[in-house]
Design a protein around this motif. Structure first.
Motif, short mmCIF file in Angstrom:
data_model
loop_
_atom_site.label_atom_id
_atom_site.label_comp_id
_atom_site.label_asym_id
_atom_site.label_seq_id
_atom_site.Cartn_x
_atom_site.Cartn_y
_atom_site.Cartn_z
N PRO A 50 0.83 -1.23 0.00
CA PRO A 50 0.00 0.00 0.00
C PRO A 50 0.86 1.26 0.00
CG PRO A 50 0.10 -0.90 2.21
CD PRO A 50 0.82 -1.91 1.32
N LEU A 51 1.77 1.35 -0.97
CA LEU A 51 2.67 2.49 -1.10
C LEU A 51 2.49 3.13 -2.46
CD1 LEU A 51 5.98 0.97 0.36
CD2 LEU A 51 4.42 2.52 1.53
N ALA A 52 2.91 4.38 -2.55
CA ALA A 52 2.89 5.08 -3.83
C ALA A 52 4.08 6.03 -3.89
CB ALA A 52 1.59 5.85 -4.02
N ALA A 53 4.68 6.11 -5.06
CA ALA A 53 5.77 7.05 -5.31
C ALA A 53 5.42 7.83 -6.56
CB ALA A 53 7.09 6.32 -5.49
N ALA A 54 5.72 9.12 -6.53
CA ALA A 54 5.46 9.97 -7.69
C ALA A 54 6.62 10.91 -7.89
CB ALA A 54 4.16 10.75 -7.50
N GLY A 55 6.93 11.17 -9.15
CA GLY A 55 8.05 12.05 -9.44
C GLY A 55 7.78 12.94 -10.63
N LEU A 56 8.34 14.13 -10.56
CA LEU A 56 8.28 15.08 -11.67
C LEU A 56 9.68 15.24 -12.23
CD1 LEU A 56 6.06 18.16 -10.71
CD2 LEU A 56 5.88 16.83 -12.81
N VAL A 57 9.82 15.16 -13.54
CA VAL A 57 11.10 15.42 -14.19
C VAL A 57 10.90 16.56 -15.18
CG1 VAL A 57 12.89 14.53 -15.70
CG2 VAL A 57 11.96 13.08 -13.92
N PHE A 58 11.76 17.58 -15.06
CA PHE A 58 11.75 18.70 -15.99
C PHE A 58 12.99 18.61 -16.88
CE2 PHE A 58 9.10 20.12 -12.54
CZ PHE A 58 8.07 20.80 -13.17
N ILE A 103 8.30 10.85 2.29
CA ILE A 103 9.72 11.20 2.14
C ILE A 103 9.93 11.80 0.76
CG2 ILE A 103 10.53 9.42 3.74
CD1 ILE A 103 11.30 7.74 1.33
N SER A 104 10.89 12.68 0.66
CA SER A 104 11.13 13.34 -0.63
C SER A 104 12.57 13.11 -1.07
CB SER A 104 10.85 14.84 -0.53
OG SER A 104 11.63 15.43 0.49
N GLU A 105 12.78 13.08 -2.38
CA GLU A 105 14.10 12.93 -2.95
C GLU A 105 14.26 13.92 -4.10
OE1 GLU A 105 15.49 9.14 -4.08
OE2 GLU A 105 15.21 8.23 -2.11
N PHE A 106 15.54 14.33 -4.31
CA PHE A 106 15.82 15.30 -5.36
C PHE A 106 17.06 14.87 -6.13
CE2 PHE A 106 14.01 17.40 -1.68
CZ PHE A 106 12.91 18.05 -2.21
N ALA A 107 17.07 15.22 -7.39
CA ALA A 107 18.26 15.05 -8.22
C ALA A 107 18.27 16.18 -9.24
CB ALA A 107 18.26 13.70 -8.93
N SER A 108 19.45 16.69 -9.51
CA SER A 108 19.53 17.77 -10.49
C SER A 108 20.83 17.65 -11.25
CB SER A 108 19.46 19.13 -9.79
OG SER A 108 20.58 19.32 -8.95
N SER A 109 20.80 18.14 -12.47
CA SER A 109 21.99 18.17 -13.31
C SER A 109 21.76 19.22 -14.37
CB SER A 109 22.24 16.81 -13.95
OG SER A 109 21.24 16.53 -14.91
N GLN A 110 22.72 19.39 -15.24
CA GLN A 110 22.55 20.33 -16.33
C GLN A 110 21.58 19.81 -17.37
OE1 GLN A 110 27.08 21.01 -15.74
NE2 GLN A 110 26.53 22.01 -17.64
N GLU A 111 21.17 18.53 -17.25
CA GLU A 111 20.23 17.95 -18.21
C GLU A 111 18.79 18.01 -17.72
OE1 GLU A 111 23.12 15.75 -17.37
OE2 GLU A 111 24.04 17.12 -18.79
N ALA A 116 10.82 13.88 -6.26
CA ALA A 116 9.93 12.74 -6.05
C ALA A 116 9.52 12.66 -4.59
CB ALA A 116 10.60 11.45 -6.47
N CYS A 117 8.35 12.09 -4.35
CA CYS A 117 7.87 11.85 -3.00
C CYS A 117 7.30 10.43 -2.93
CB CYS A 117 6.76 12.84 -2.62
SG CYS A 117 7.32 14.55 -2.52
N GLN A 118 7.44 9.82 -1.77
CA GLN A 118 6.92 8.46 -1.57
C GLN A 118 6.28 8.39 -0.21
OE1 GLN A 118 9.05 4.84 -2.90
NE2 GLN A 118 9.06 4.25 -0.74
N GLY A 119 5.14 7.72 -0.14
CA GLY A 119 4.44 7.55 1.13
C GLY A 119 3.35 6.51 1.00
N ASN A 120 2.48 6.45 2.00
CA ASN A 120 1.36 5.53 1.93
C ASN A 120 0.44 5.93 0.78
OD1 ASN A 120 2.21 4.07 4.21
ND2 ASN A 120 1.28 5.59 5.57
N ALA A 121 -0.15 4.93 0.15
CA ALA A 121 -0.94 5.20 -1.05
C ALA A 121 -2.13 6.10 -0.76
CB ALA A 121 -1.40 3.88 -1.68
N ASP A 122 -2.66 6.04 0.46
CA ASP A 122 -3.82 6.88 0.76
C ASP A 122 -3.44 8.36 0.90
OD1 ASP A 122 -2.45 6.78 3.13
OD2 ASP A 122 -4.08 5.89 4.30
#
Length: 867
Positions: A50-58, A103-111, A116-122
């Motif tokens: 019962p988990l969900a993770a979502a991420g945005l990439v620009f 919980i949140s995670e980040f990554a960045s580069s010149q590209e 992203a965030c991950q937590g309980n699906a509800d």
């Protein structure tokens, strides 16, 4: 009891049916939708937890904004993790996420940027709200910007100290190989431009990058795709698409070669190296095979880097291979850090080996093992929702999420032919870049690695800085004229060489031995037929004492009559041994027939003439021969060439100038093929178990060649022919003799000095099959001008030559001896690099031309045991 059994069976059936339904529901294929504003949404339903993770990439690569490689992306990456929002501080934002277990995670580069965030699906609504704030509502303050810019500037300084681990060298290599793809922002940050950026430019940057039609949203977890698409519209549908101007990249460089080698000196502790190759893009059908090559080189137990490179070069550490597929091009790299300053040998070995890698691609069980290991890595990523989010998002940014989703099965379709094609395309061309960063302390020595000087007395000096050497090698050479018809001069030179050897090696010569021991040095001597070579080794702090000791030995030799008699005895004993040597007998006859009248160590010596020599004659010869005009001195080691040159000038300037040994002009026929083919028989010792057949060709001496084109078409092409004929494991001559069961051994050589050259091979054959073997050899030789040579033959010959030279030159005294020979023959130090590098340009046409011109006439010697 029956009821219990029936109930047990019913329970198993129900569990099976339930698990079948569960398996069908655990993970669904990715589904995709595109919102009206251009935001791409990808959903993977994963009901396993019962988990969900979502991420945005620009995406930043296709923006082409004016701040490409200016450092803006590095600055914003820091803001992304620290800045707040209009109505909420970053502290409050983080606290809210923690309260609901997100919980949140980040990554960045010149590209690009990834959040992203991950937590309980509800809590998917909260996750979307967090991504919405991070992606579209971040409001950095001027103070935040100033702090982030300071971090970016500190990163640049750090990258110069750790160019490999910070990615600086990789970005430099990308720029080397793909200068026309600069708008993709793969190059290193420009410090000058970074200093110029300020807070006023941030809004324009945000308006170009952080827009919905420049982003991908990926959700993986216990969710329903339709609900996610609806929630995406509710959360992100309010934002308007922006006009994204994709610049037209410059036309690709059309040259066939993009070989680039760059050396820098930075404040690093160890030498750092990266070798980069043009590789397939993310959407290329060759990407799966390229990933498998990466795994084969560095990703399985007993990988190539581990089992071959690290074994042969134990001084290397942090050996890695990487493959980064981009939108339009990819980059394949091999990198390492060396505890030794000199890295030319491992770099040359890696380049040469990779260039030949396509000839033996992984196949069968080996390929299966590589595929399974790569599949395991990709499947492991799918086990983690955040990794799955990231992989699908990047794939969509690069080309299509379906590529990532189908990659595991795509590996099963890769064949050995695919591996061969990809390796040939990546590694077998000159489209690569090498970046080497040396410690700054080496710069002074590297600024002038070679110094050459001719003293007033005619002595020629060469000092070569060889950073990989632990000791100093010093060689002194006195030459003679090989084209002279004065055999007596040659005999005396050989006696002098034996006398010096006796003097050096005589255990009763305590004084000289003690002098060597006092400075931790060793000395040896050798006579090459056209020169006497003294080779010495010591630690560099004792070089001055070693040079002085050798100077005294040359100026005031203690060669007594006792040494003279011992030397004659040694030569006479060796003459007796040569009469029992099949190789020596063949060589003597070859010299007599191919070069009549030319002095050489391979010529036979008359025992009576040696016995007639007197000590007085030898003394007189030595005084006229061991002089500055005939002297070459070379020193190889890790030192300051300028200081060492001064040491040598001081040590050897008092050597009498004398007269140079005449360099007579050899007759023109010496450099031409024989007028006609000759076959002769010679007697070999009766004790020989086998007969022998040798074939020799008279060639143009390549040490006379200063034209790179002639060097390629003469020396390079002939060595390819030698590789095909006798020096490879599947040489034609060996194979043909085996067919008639007449193979007992095969050796060959390509010998040269400044005056003559010989191409020769000798086969041992059963005595009873001499005529059959002769017929086979004549047939093979007659076919040389028509042989089908391949690019693989050329590559293999080059690898073999490079391996031989590299092993030979590992020791500083051996390298000094080789350079002394080059110096005596009028060649420059870089001649060695030239002959090692010619195989990148040798063509099949060059080899065919050499075969047609040089191999039509020959001398065949048939050696049969005396009866």
């Amino acid at each position: 009891m029956n009821l219990i059994k029936r109930f047990g069976v019913l329970t198993l059936v129900c569990l099976f049916l339930y698990s079948s339904q569960l398996l069908a529901l655990i993970k669904s294929p990715p589904e995709k939708a595109i919102l009206p504003n251009g935001l791409r949404v990808i959903v993977v339903e994963d009901k396993s937890l019962p988990l969900a993770a979502a991420g945005l990439v620009f995406d930043v690569q296709n923006i082409g904004h004016a701040d490409c490689n200016s450092g803006f992306s590095k600055i914003y990456g820091s803001l992304l993790q620290n800045s707040g929002f209009n109505e909420k501080t970053r502290y409050d934002f983080n606290a809210e996420l923690e309260q609901v277990g997100i919980i949140s995670e980040f990554a960045s580069s010149q590209e690009g940027f990834f959040m992203a965030c991950q937590g309980n699906a509800d809590q998917i609504g909260k996750i979307f709200e967090a991504l919405n704030r991070l992606g579209f509502q971040l409001k950095p303050a001027a103070d935040d910007f100033g702090q982030a810019k300071g971090e970016a500037l500190r990163f640049l300084k750090t990258s110069r100290k750790f160019p490999l681990s910070t990615g600086l060298m990789g970005r430099q290599i990308y720029q080397d190989l793909f200068p026309h793809l600069a708008p993709e922002c793969h190059g290193p940050i420009d410090e000058e431009r970074l200093n110029r950026v300020d807070f006023s430019g941030l809004e324009g940057y945000i308006n170009k990058v952080f827009v919905p039609n420049n982003a991908v949203l990926v959700v993986v977890g216990d969710v329903n795709a339709s609900d996610i698409f609806k929630l995406s519209m509710e959360t992100f549908g309010q934002y308007q698409a922006a006009i994204v101007e994709t610049p037209t990249p410059a036309e690709p460089v059309t040259s066939e070669s993009r070989k680039n080698e760059v050396v820098e000196f930075l404040e690093v502790d160890d030498t750092q190296v990266m070798i980069g190759f043009e590789a397939p893009s993310y959407s290329s059908p060759d990407m799966p095979a390229t990933l498998l090559w990466k795994t084969a080189l560095d990703g399985i137990n007993s990988s190539w880097l581990e089992s071959v490179v690290a074994k042969d070069f134990p001084e290397l550490k942090d050996l890695h291979a990487t493959y980064e597929p981009g939108k339009k091009s990819g980059l394949f790299t091999i990198s390492f850090i060396s505890r030794e300053a000199d890295v030319n040998r491992p770099v040359n070995f890696i380049l040469s080996s990779l260039a030949n890698m396509f000839s033996d691609p992984p196949k069968g069980e080996t390929l299966r093992r590589i595929i399974e290991m790569q599949q395991l890595k990709d499947l492991e990523k799918r086990e983690t929702r955040l990794e799955r989010v990231y992989d699908l998002a990047v794939a969509e940014i690069m080309s299509s999420f379906r590529i990532s989703d189908g990659l595991v099965s795509a590996f099963n379709r890769v064949t050995p032919e695919d591996m061969k094609r990809v390796a040939r395309k990546m590694f077998s061309t000159s489209r690569y870049s090498v970046r080497i960063v040396y410690p700054l302390k080496m710069q002074k020595a590297q600024d002038c690695p070679v110094q050459m000087k001719t003293l007033d007395n005619g002595a020629r000096l060469m000092v070569h800085n060889f950073a990989g050497s632990e000791v100093v090698g010093l060689s002194i050479l006195f030459g003679i004229d090989t084209c002279s018809t004065d055999e007596k001069e040659k005999r005396m030179a050989r006696v002098v060489a034996e006398m010096i050897s006796s003097f050096i090696n005589d255990r009763e010569n305590r004084r000289f031995s003690n002098q060597l021991d006092n400075i931790g040095a060793s000395v040896s001597s050798a006579f090459t037929g056209d020169a006497l070579v003294l080779s010495a080794r010591t630690q560099k702090q004792n070089l001055k004492e070693l040079a002085s000791l050798l100077r005294e030995m040359i100026l005031f030799p203690e060669y007594s009559d006792r040494f003279f008699k011992k030397s004659k005895e040694r030569i006479l004993n060796r003459l007796d041994d040569e009469k029992q040597s099949i190789v020596a007998l063949h060589n003597q006859k070859i010299m007599q027939e191919l070069f009549p009248g030319i002095s050489s160590s391979m010529n036979s010596l008359d025992r009576e003439d040696i016995e007639k020599l007197s000590f007085k004659e030898i003394q007189s010869f030595y005084r006229n021969w061991a002089v500055g005009a005939n002297m070459c001195v070379t020193v190889v080691g890790n030192f300051d060439p300028g200081k060492v040159t001064e040491i040598l000038k001081e040590a050897f300037r008092d050597i009498p100038p004398g007269n140079a040994t005449s360099k007579s002009q050899c007759p023109e026929w010496v450099a031409r093929p024989l007028e006609k083919t000759r076959v002769e028989k010679i007697a070999i010792p009766a004790s020989s178990e086998n007969a022998s057949i040798s074939v020799s060709f008279r060639m143009r001496p390549f040490l006379m060649i200063n034209n790179p084109e002639e060097l390629r078409t003469n020396f390079g092409a002939n060595l390819v022919i030698s590789h095909v004929l006798f020096s490879s494991s599947n040489a034609i001559l060996a194979q043909e003799l085996k067919k008639i069961e007449a193979y007992r051994g095969l050796v060959g050589n390509y010998l040269t000095n400044q005056n003559y050259a010989i191409f020769v091979f000798t086969a041992e054959v059963p005595k009873e099959k001499v005529e059959d073997a002769r017929a086979v050899i004549e047939k093979v030789v007659a076919s040389i001008p028509q042989l089908n040579f391949s690019k693989e033959n050329i590559t293999a010959a080059g690898l073999n030559l490079r391996s031989i030279f590299n092993r030979m030159l590992e020791k500083s005294d051996v390298q000094a001896s080789v350079l002394a020979s080059f110096l005596y023959n009028g060649l420059k130090e870089n001649f060695l690099n030239e002959i090692l590098g010619i195989y990148s340009s040798v063509t099949i046409e060059d080899v065919k031309k050499a075969a047609a011109e040089n191999f039509n006439t020959y001398l065949m010697l048939i050696g049969e045991p005396a009866k």
